[in-house]
Design a protein around this motif. Structure first.
Motif, mmCIF file in Angstrom:
data_model
loop_
_atom_site.group_PDB
_atom_site.id
_atom_site.type_symbol
_atom_site.label_atom_id
_atom_site.label_comp_id
_atom_site.label_asym_id
_atom_site.label_seq_id
_atom_site.Cartn_x
_atom_site.Cartn_y
_atom_site.Cartn_z
ATOM 1 N N HIS A 115 0.818 -1.215 0.000
ATOM 2 C CA HIS A 115 0.000 0.000 0.000
ATOM 3 C C HIS A 115 0.842 1.251 0.000
ATOM 4 O O HIS A 115 0.387 2.320 -0.347
ATOM 5 C CB HIS A 115 -0.915 0.001 1.222
ATOM 6 N N THR A 116 2.076 1.120 0.391
ATOM 7 C CA THR A 116 2.880 2.324 0.609
ATOM 8 C C THR A 116 3.968 2.513 -0.438
ATOM 9 O O THR A 116 4.151 3.616 -0.944
ATOM 10 C CB THR A 116 3.532 2.278 1.996
ATOM 11 N N ALA A 117 4.679 1.439 -0.768
ATOM 12 C CA ALA A 117 5.879 1.636 -1.587
ATOM 13 C C ALA A 117 5.515 1.994 -3.022
ATOM 14 O O ALA A 117 4.718 1.316 -3.655
ATOM 15 C CB ALA A 117 6.725 0.373 -1.553
ATOM 16 N N SER A 118 6.124 3.046 -3.501
ATOM 17 C CA SER A 118 5.819 3.479 -4.863
ATOM 18 C C SER A 118 6.672 2.733 -5.882
ATOM 19 O O SER A 118 6.300 2.644 -7.051
ATOM 20 C CB SER A 118 6.055 4.979 -4.994
ATOM 21 N N ASP A 119 7.803 2.194 -5.439
ATOM 22 C CA ASP A 119 8.683 1.533 -6.396
ATOM 23 C C ASP A 119 8.266 0.074 -6.645
ATOM 24 O O ASP A 119 8.856 -0.615 -7.454
ATOM 25 C CB ASP A 119 10.145 1.598 -5.930
ATOM 26 N N LEU A 120 7.248 -0.390 -5.914
ATOM 27 C CA LEU A 120 6.761 -1.745 -6.154
ATOM 28 C C LEU A 120 5.510 -1.648 -7.020
ATOM 29 O O LEU A 120 4.515 -1.040 -6.637
ATOM 30 C CB LEU A 120 6.425 -2.430 -4.831
ATOM 31 N N LEU A 121 5.571 -2.215 -8.190
ATOM 32 C CA LEU A 121 4.465 -2.076 -9.115
ATOM 33 C C LEU A 121 3.602 -3.327 -9.126
ATOM 34 O O LEU A 121 4.109 -4.443 -9.194
ATOM 35 C CB LEU A 121 5.008 -1.828 -10.528
ATOM 36 N N ALA A 122 2.294 -3.088 -9.043
ATOM 37 C CA ALA A 122 1.363 -4.213 -8.994
ATOM 38 C C ALA A 122 1.455 -5.067 -10.255
ATOM 39 O O ALA A 122 1.273 -6.272 -10.208
ATOM 40 C CB ALA A 122 -0.054 -3.700 -8.805
ATOM 41 N N MET A 170 3.658 -8.156 -10.366
ATOM 42 C CA MET A 170 3.283 -9.348 -9.611
ATOM 43 C C MET A 170 2.866 -10.473 -10.541
ATOM 44 O O MET A 170 2.206 -10.242 -11.553
ATOM 45 C CB MET A 170 2.128 -9.029 -8.667
ATOM 46 N N VAL A 171 3.282 -11.680 -10.187
ATOM 47 C CA VAL A 171 2.810 -12.857 -10.903
ATOM 48 C C VAL A 171 2.004 -13.675 -9.916
ATOM 49 O O VAL A 171 2.495 -14.013 -8.845
ATOM 50 C CB VAL A 171 3.985 -13.694 -11.457
ATOM 51 N N SER A 172 0.766 -13.949 -10.256
ATOM 52 C CA SER A 172 -0.160 -14.629 -9.335
ATOM 53 C C SER A 172 -0.192 -13.931 -7.982
ATOM 54 O O SER A 172 -0.222 -14.584 -6.947
ATOM 55 C CB SER A 172 0.225 -16.093 -9.142
ATOM 56 N N GLY A 173 -0.131 -12.626 -7.997
ATOM 57 C CA GLY A 173 -0.244 -11.872 -6.754
ATOM 58 C C GLY A 173 0.994 -11.898 -5.864
ATOM 59 O O GLY A 173 0.905 -11.622 -4.676
ATOM 60 N N ILE A 174 2.134 -12.229 -6.445
ATOM 61 C CA ILE A 174 3.370 -12.297 -5.656
ATOM 62 C C ILE A 174 4.450 -11.489 -6.368
ATOM 63 O O ILE A 174 4.628 -11.603 -7.584
ATOM 64 C CB ILE A 174 3.821 -13.769 -5.497
ATOM 65 N N TYR A 175 5.174 -10.658 -5.606
ATOM 66 C CA TYR A 175 6.254 -9.877 -6.205
ATOM 67 C C TYR A 175 7.439 -10.777 -6.558
ATOM 68 O O TYR A 175 7.703 -11.763 -5.853
ATOM 69 C CB TYR A 175 6.740 -8.806 -5.222
ATOM 70 N N PRO A 176 8.170 -10.412 -7.622
ATOM 71 C CA PRO A 176 9.350 -11.223 -7.999
ATOM 72 C C PRO A 176 10.350 -11.351 -6.848
ATOM 73 O O PRO A 176 10.935 -12.415 -6.667
ATOM 74 C CB PRO A 176 9.959 -10.437 -9.169
#
Lengths: 384, 420
Positions: free
Chosen positions: A111-118, A121-127
């Motif tokens: 919800h907070t980090a701007s550098d993490l892009l939705a 995500m693959v199957s709802g999981i970040y690389p």
């Protein structure tokens, strides 16, 4: 390509039939457990750990594999561990990674980090969380290998040629180090020094746990023991829980989830691991198997409870009664002794306690498929 | 990352048939000397990556190779020393000798071992295993290089020389990583003595030794993370990978002679030089954002590191058992063909078969030993070490003068002349 390899690997291990070197979850509860795990694997997309495969397929480890063939017919533990790479990858090696992935998914996007892009995500999981899951597996595997280093001075000629053991040790040190080094570079790539510190401390915990796991085994012979269940839990957390607990916490940190989510994830990982270990320690005591009872560790949870309940003196008597003329332990006699008291039921209670604690921790996460899978896993460890 | 010296190797493998190998090195040596002499007058730093080998045409056009070679022969130890002096003479008084690097680094290293022991936060028996080699009796050569490099770089970057906390941590971490790898190496090699005392595996057994090594590594990794710089973490994690890959390289040997030399030097970089090079690079990252400066630090560490190991390999043949704290010809006994053997193999092709079977037949070790001593393998390896030291000096000369920089230059000479 990786899928093909995986298929080949799995074909290999299925064709090995029932050989189980390291499986903690024994055949007594396969249907329930396998179903829970395979359902969960579907949720996280691809469960296979690419990094572990990369390592297993590297020049270095294929070199080791060539050498390990020379060990066939010797008693070096590396041989069984290597078999476990293949066979056990379904039940245990991948288990830790799977839980990290499920928790990542259950916690959802940041919800907070701007550098993490939705959209990454693959199957709802970040690389990065996937990489972490793989690193967790690498570390776990590295220590399976390092656990099996043989003390050469305790080796007698009747056990087989010393040269084989030296060679096996060399291979075990190198391949364990190789996996660990890959975990280190993988960790560095996560670009989060908090996570590096957390996972490094988990490695330290694991080392301490394994170190004293060995020394308590040695104490079994000398019978100098003051083991109680609190010490057992502390020790088991180090050797079996810290890595998963801290990896779960780190998965939250990677997605910039708040401290509270991190705490809950840690708690889930911790209690699940302890429940898991209790469950596997209990297997010889709850199985209604025919024929020879399998041997069990004298530091298994039910035995530790039993020792606490009957007291040192009686325990020593029981041990003596179960010792045969050839100084071998008659495990069926000992098993009966333990079963006659409340050790087993106390261990079952403790197992349920940890399973419930894990369930409790996961309730704060929003309801989802991934959360249900985590709940199912936590429930499965309390079933006997 | 390791490209620069690779290109050196590649040059060998393409140009060199046996007799011309060392000649090529001489060419290279001469070129390096004349190059840096010409270069020193310039104010701008070289933009070309540190030890990128010059096009071979330039090496071939160097005049008077023979003079140069004989000069190397006669003044091999003075050469290294006099040249850097001449380069700094404008800045330093001619009578001001560079300080002994050990003395100069001492102030930053007084609490080194205490600091390390504090990082090894564990109790009971495992603690005594972890502390075992941090008894203050080691030379702590890596931390020394790191703190001198850090101060030299700080001055170069217009700061006071004083170490930053992260730089101090890197000095400590370098020694911890080194020690962890020693502990594992001793198990792999089955060694029972190190630095005149029994090895950890000898006292406590192999299993505990491996775990102690792993614990030291995890503590180093935690300390590294606490510096809080992702690039630094990556640079030093690379070291851990290099150490293992280097150890793997030691398992195999190459059939082809030139391949073998390349393999040997790459292994040497990974097993010894990578730690020094990347630690130097890490301290530079903390104080300076210029990649060229990082490269200077890296190249100095890499070249000194390789020279250090080459000399170590020479000493394995020339030093008595008492001096090294381990029996001589230890490498041969482990089946390892190091520089002196590889050079000797050019004069005595009989060695080839022995190298391939890793000196495993009866009498191999003694025979190989004899061949090496009869050949000029030891001298040639020493020349090669000098070459690397010269390159290290050339790199370092691009930094602003400071007592620490000059001590690092002096250190290259000490690396070459040490006898234990």
């Amino acid at each position: 390509m990786f899928t093909a390899v995986r298929l080949r690997l799995s074909h290999k291990f299925w064709s090995r039939g029932g050989h189980r070197a390291l499986s903690l979850f024994s055949s007594s509860e396969p249907s329930n457990w396998s179903k829970v795990v395979s359902d969960a694997e579907k949720i996280v997309g691809y469960p296979t750990s690419f990094m572990s495969l990369r390592c297993l397929l590297s020049d270095e480890l294929s070199n080791v594999a060539m050498h390990v063939r020379k060990l066939v017919g010797t008693q070096h533990p590396l041989l069984n561990t290597a078999r476990g790479f293949v066979y056990d990858s379904r039940n245990n090696l991948q288990m830790r990674g799977l839980i990290v992935l499920l928790l990542s998914k259950a916690a959802g996007p940041s919800h907070t980090a701007s550098d993490l892009l939705a959209q990454d995500m693959v199957s709802g999981i970040y690389p990065s969380q996937r990489n972490l899951a793989e690193i967790t597996e690498l570390i776990h595997t590295a220590f399976l290998v390092h656990r099996g280093i043989v003390d050469l001075k305790e080796w007698t000629i009747s056990d087989g040629p010393l040269k084989d053991m030296q060679f096996g040790n060399k291979m075990a040190v190198l391949s364990g180090d190789f996996l660990l080094a890959n975990a280190c570079t993988g960790l560095a790539q996560l670009n989060n020094t908090k996570v590096v510190e957390l996972i490094s401390s988990a490695i330290g915990d694991l080392v301490q746990g394994i170190y004293y796991e060995n020394s308590s085994n040695a104490e079994e012979n000398s019978l100098t023991d003051g083991v109680n269940i609190a010490a057992w839990e502390e020790q088991t957390f180090l050797s079996h829980g810290a890595l998963l607990a801290k990896s779960c916490q780190a998965a939250m940190e990677l997605a910039k989830h708040d401290k509270e989510s991190q705490r809950l994830a840690y708690k889930y990982g911790k209690h699940l691991s302890l429940g898991h270990k209790l469950n596997s320690d209990l297997q010889p005591f709850v199985k209604s198997s025919m024929g020879e009872p399998s041997s069990f560790s004298l530091s298994a949870a039910p035995v530790v409870f039993h020792r606490q309940i009957v007291g040192q003196e009686r325990w020593h008597q029981q041990l003596q009664q179960a010792t045969t003329l050839r100084k071998q332990l008659d495990y069926s006699k000992l098993l009966a002794a333990v079963k006659s008291e409340k050790g087993v039921s106390s261990a079952v209670d403790l197992c349920c306690y940890h399973g419930n604690k894990a369930l409790e921790a996961i309730q704060a996460f929003p309801s989802s498929e991934a959360r249900s899978a985590l709940e199912n896993i936590a429930s499965a460890i309390t079933k006997f | 990352m390791a490209t620069p010296w690779w290109s050196v190797c590649r040059r060998w493998s393409t140009n060199c048939t046996s007799p011309s190998l060392i000649e090529t090195l001489w060419h290279f040596n001469c070129r390096a000397v004349s190059y840096s002499a010409a270069h020193l007058g310039q104010t701008s730093r070289s933009s070309r990556p540190g030890n990128e080998v010059q096009p071979s045409s330039s090496a071939q056009t160097i005049p008077n190779t023979l003079t140069c070679t004989s000069f190397l022969f006669r003044h091999k130890s003075r050469l290294l020393y006099s040249r850097p002096q001449s380069c700094c003479c404008r800045k330093i008084h001619s009578d001001a000798k560079p300080k002994d690097p050990f003395t100069l680094a001492q102030r930053d290293l007084t609490s080194l071992y205490d600091d390390i022991k504090k990082e090894l936060f564990v109790s009971k028996e495992l603690k005594s295993l972890c502390d075992y080699y941090f008894d203050g009796k080691g030379k702590a050569i890596r931390p020394m290089i790191v703190v001198l490099m850090a101060r030299a770089l700080n001055i170069h970057s217009n700061r006071a020389g004083d170490l930053l906390p992260g730089q101090r941590a890197i000095a400590m971490i370098s020694e911890m990583i080194h020690t962890a790898s020693l502990v594992h190496d001793d198990v792999i090699d089955g060694s029972d003595k190190r630095r005149g005392k029994r090895t950890i595996n000898e006292v406590w057994g192999e299993r505990k030794a491996i775990l102690a090594g792993d614990f030291i590594l995890s503590a180093a990794s935690m300390a590294l993370a606490r510096i809080g710089n992702n690039t630094v973490v990556k640079v030093l994690s690379q070291v851990i990978e290099d150490l293992v890959r280097g150890e793997f390289m030691q398992l195999g040997s190459k059939e082809n002679e030139n391949e073998r030399f390349k393999h040997y030097l790459e292994k040497t970089f990974k097993k010894t030089a990578s730690l020094i090079a990347n630690s130097c690079k890490a301290v530079s990252i903390l104080v300076n954002s210029d990649p060229e400066v990082h490269e200077i630090a890296f190249q100095y560490g890499k070249n000194v590191g390789i020279a250090f190991q080459l000399v170590d390999d020479v000493l394995d043949f020339t030093s008595g058992a008492s001096q090294m704290g381990k029996p001589t010809a230890a490498d041969l006994k482990l089946g390892l063909a190091t520089g002196p053997v590889l050079f000797a193999c050019q004069q005595f092709p009989e060695l080839h078969a022995m190298i391939m079977r890793r000196f495993s037949s009866k009498g191999d070790v003694d025979r190989a030993w004899q061949y090496v001593l009869q050949s000029d393998g030891v001298q040639q390896t020493t020349y090669l070490a000098q070459r690397y030291c010269q390159e290290a000096i050339r790199q370092l000369s691009m930094l602003r003068p400071s007592a620490e920089r000059d001590a690092l230059i002096r250190l290259t000479e000490m690396v070459l002349t040490r006898d234990k």
